[in-house]
Design an enzyme around this catalytic site. Structure first.
Site, PDB file in Angstrom:
ATOM      1  N   GLU A 169       5.548  -3.209  14.091  1.00 45.65           N
ATOM      2  CA  GLU A 169       5.987  -1.829  13.859  1.00 45.65           C
ATOM      3  C   GLU A 169       7.078  -1.389  14.837  1.00 45.65           C
ATOM      4  O   GLU A 169       8.066  -0.762  14.436  1.00 45.65           O
ATOM      5  CB  GLU A 169       4.793  -0.861  13.967  1.00 45.65           C
ATOM      6  CG  GLU A 169       3.773  -0.994  12.865  1.00 45.65           C
ATOM      7  CD  GLU A 169       2.687  -2.010  13.192  1.00 45.65           C
ATOM      8  OE1 GLU A 169       1.714  -2.098  12.426  1.00 45.65           O
ATOM      9  OE2 GLU A 169       2.815  -2.705  14.226  1.00 45.65           O
ATOM     10  N   SER A 181       0.817  -1.208   0.000  1.00 47.54           N
ATOM     11  CA  SER A 181       0.000   0.000   0.000  1.00 47.54           C
ATOM     12  C   SER A 181       0.855   1.265   0.000  1.00 47.54           C
ATOM     13  O   SER A 181       0.517   2.250  -0.642  1.00 47.54           O
ATOM     14  CB  SER A 181      -0.917   0.008   1.222  1.00 47.54           C
ATOM     15  OG  SER A 181      -1.782   1.111   1.196  1.00 47.54           O
TER      16      SER A 181
END
Length: 744
Positions: A392, A355
């Site tokens: 993350e 993305s």
């Protein structure tokens, strides 16, 4: 630092060693061949970031990573069984680690540790964790050792401990064989201190802060041996260069650049500028102009509506049939050129590269164990893209380890909001001055149906508040290229930023480039000679002024950037009435707002003039001129703050109190610093909404029409209250006419 960060840093260092070994090592020339040792405690094992990093390290089979786990079962608040009862060894075994145990971690016998390290090094498939059972504060005495009292405070029985461990009598009283040997050494040291005329504690205890001569000699010998090894390594590099220059010239050139501290190639910028020129050519072929003289703009059509008024229907893009690429697409295309031209660039994403556009398999391959190549084409430790998975925090902390290793340029690509999961790692990069590149897409409420959980209205202010971090939110492709050039400078030339108070000079720092999910571009041409590529270096610049000075060329920008000199001077002209400031997509928003304001101003003046029909000529001439509106793009607050006051005043007119400055930013919330630059600001009042981007922006009043209405209202209110020289009370028609323009 914060617990768990160092653990993840160690994984990053191990990745760096594995990558550089795969890239450069050849038969007989193991230039990169080192183990990574990490010391971790109970708190580190509880932190989520270490679990993420350990999971990835096991998956990647980083066998040169060896972690010593100090399992003393004690934290600040007490024993670990208050909150932590899992079998850490079993957990790491499930991660794919080699688990070893050392039952007597309190021992001073170095042979025990050498033996367990050799066992860890004997296998080549898995990272190793050595679970050491230890006693916190061992030797501190009953009631102190093994308790949380030792964790962070001063020992309550410090003098007793000194008598026990720094005196011959105290050491001999323990009965430990190693302590008996140390007692003889301490006795010898005491005689030497006395002979030198020093304070030897009446000949019984070593002085405070005393480094014994044998310890000092041993450490200095180790340092000298390290220097000799470094010299031998340099010689090996030269032999390598001679051996492989003919067969692998590109590889050798890459190595020579990196070991000399030059991580970027000389021609990467030319390649990116070629890309920029192609994009500009297409954009400028479709981009209209906006004159500050309303009558010179597009003629009216058959409906009697000015053409430019019909172009105010969208909140991003050109406002015509031409469609800009999404900000994330522009960034990905520049990043692709940057990665392709610079073999030292390595990075990854936490499962959103598809993305964000951060992975280029044909260029980077995949950083994976070679055994994965049957399942994944291009899998190798020589790969330059790391699949971090949905981790993350570990992703960003691992990048710090990579940056600390040398010879590599790390980057990450994530949704902007997901960087919140790793803010502690960004903070550590800023403290450490690690030049890491962070790329955040989906930067505001135009994310769409994902809704407020994915719309980062508060992340931009959070990042701006972090010292030593450059946050750049570009408004178009030119500014994106400029942002990459700002980052590249961290690796090409030292910059001394004197405004920062720090024990060490600030010469390098991390850079965060924040961009949009949707279209990114301007609705019409700028009318100043400053290209966005150059303007980024100053943090803010005038992109469309209140008077017209259109450049001769149809394509501006793309020239060499000017990091140190001034931008080309603007010709002198009238001062603006209003300065509209924005960043990112919001620059297009305020440019469309200006277009509406000019139209409203013209309509208002036409009606005002008509109302003077039949009045004396002097009254008719009192109608005000069109509003004079300046548009400022402010992609980087930090760089703008580092400019001199004259430049800042020349952009924002902050030295003129009667000029209204308004900051518009839908990627930020109120009370987050915009009042430093503007009198008023239009910001997000709360979190976003779920819906199509245009519907959300309309609902939250971030369309050009809404912004124009707010600016117009603020301007009228300001005109009523601003005092002017010669003001007098309204006593009749003449005073009313004289102040009419200001009221309007």
């Amino acid at each position: 630092g914060p617990l768990g960060q160092g653990f993840a840093n160690a994984v990053g260092i191990a990745i760096s060693e594995a990558h550089l070994a795969a890239r450069f090592n050849r038969d007989g020339f193991n230039l990169f061949d080192s183990y990574v040792y990490c010391l971790a405690g109970d708190g580190c094992m509880m932190e989520g970031v270490s679990s993420e990093a350990a999971s990835l390290a096991g998956h990647l089979r980083l066998h040169k990573l060896i972690v010593f786990y100090d399992d003393n079962e004690t934290t600040i608040d007490g024993k670990t069984d208050l909150a932590f009862s899992e079998d850490v060894g079993a957990r790491f075994a499930a991660y794919g680690w080699n688990v070893l145990h050392l039952s007597n971690g309190d021992s001073c016998d170095s042979g025990l540790y050498e033996k367990v390290v050799r066992e860890a090094q004997s296998q080549t498939e898995r990272p190793t964790i050595i679970v050491m059972k230890t006693t916190i504060g061992a030797g501190a005495g009953s009631g102190v050792e093994g308790t949380s009292k030792v964790h962070g405070g001063k020992l309550p029985n410090l003098e007793t401990v000194r008598q026990k461990l720094l005196s011959p009598d105290g050491l001999r009283s323990t009965g430990d064989l190693v302590d008996l040997q140390v007692a003889d050494l301490v006795e010898e040291e005491l005689r030497a201190v006395a002979a030198d005329g020093g304070d030897a504690g009446s000949g019984k205890v070593l002085p405070k802060f005393h480094v014994p001569r044998k310890v000092l000699s041993k450490f200095r010998a180790i340092g000298a041996a390290g220097d000799r090894k470094a010299d031998l390594w340099d010689e090996k590099v030269q032999l390598y260069i001679r051996a492989f220059r003919a067969a692998e010239p590109d590889l050798v050139s890459d190595l020579e650049r990196r070991v000399s501290g030059r991580y970027l190639t000389e021609n990467w910028e030319a390649k990116v500028n070629e890309y920029l020129h192609r994009e500009q050519k297409q954009i400028y072929a479709n981009l209209r102009t906006l004159s500050n003289d309303f009558d010179r703009n597009d003629p009216e059509d058959d409906s009697g509506e000015p053409e430019l008024k019909k172009a105010r229907t969208t909140s991003s893009g050109c406002g015509s049939t031409f469609k800009y690429k999404a900000g994330r697409v522009y960034v990905a295309e520049v990043l692709k050129n940057f990665v392709a031209m610079n073999p030292a660039v390595i990075g990854g994403s936490a499962d959103v590269a598809s993305s964000c556009g951060g992975h280029f398999p044909e260029i980077q391959g995949h950083f994976l164990p070679p055994s994965f190549s049957e399942r994944h084409k291009g899998a190798s430790y020589a790969g330059r893209y790391i699949h971090f998975g949905v981790r993350e925090h570990a992703c960003l902390a691992i990048l710090n380890g990579i940056c600390s290793y040398s010879c590599l340029v790390p980057y990450s690509t994530l949704f902007t909001v997901f960087y919140q999961y790793g803010l502690p790692a960004i903070r550590m990069a800023s403290i450490s001055k690690f030049p890491v590149l962070y790329i955040g897409s989906h930067d505001s409420i135009d994310v769409g149906e994902d809704g407020p959980t994915h719309q980062p209205v508060e992340v931009l202010p959070q990042l701006r508040a972090m010292p030593n971090l450059l946050v750049i939110r570009p408004a178009n492709v030119e500014e994106i290229v400029g942002a990459f050039q700002v980052f590249a400078q961290m690796y090409t030339e030292a910059q001394l930023i004197s405004q920062y108070i720090d024990p060490k000079p600030l010469v390098r720092r991390p850079v965060f480039i924040m961009t949009s999910r949707g279209e990114l571009g301007l609705p019409y041409r700028g009318n100043t000679s400053t290209a966005g590529q150059d303007g980024v270096w100053r943090g803010a610049y005038v992109i469309h002024d209140c008077f017209d000075d259109l450049p001769n060329s149809s394509v501006s920008g793309g020239a060499a950037h000017r990091p140190h000199g001034g931008l080309r001077e603007r010709p002198s002209g009238p001062l603006p009435d209003i300065v509209l400031i924005g960043s990112g997509q919001d620059v297009a928003l305020v440019m469309k707002t200006k277009e509406i304001l000019l139209g409203w101003s013209q309509t208002f003046n036409d009606r005002l003039r008509a109302s003077f029909t039949g009045f004396p000529e002097s009254c008719a001439n009192s109608a005000p001129a069109l509003l004079k509106v300046r548009i400022v793009s402010m992609p980087c607050w930090e760089l703008f703050d580092e400019q001199d006051q004259d430049y800042q005043d020349s952009v924002l007119c902050s030295n003129f109190k009667n000029i209204l400055r308004i900051f518009v930013e839908k990627a930020a919330t109120k009370n987050t610093g915009h009042d430093r630059y503007a009198d008023l600001s239009v910001l997000m009042p709360s979190y976003g909404l779920s819906g199509k981007a245009a519907d959300v922006e309309r609902k939250l009043e971030f369309t050009p029409e809404y912004i124009a209405a707010k600016v117009w209202s603020a301007w009228m209110d300001r005109g009523r209250i601003l005092p002017q020289a010669g003001d007098a009370a309204d006593r009749g028609f003449s005073t009313w006419v004289s102040r009419l323009g200001r009221r309007a």
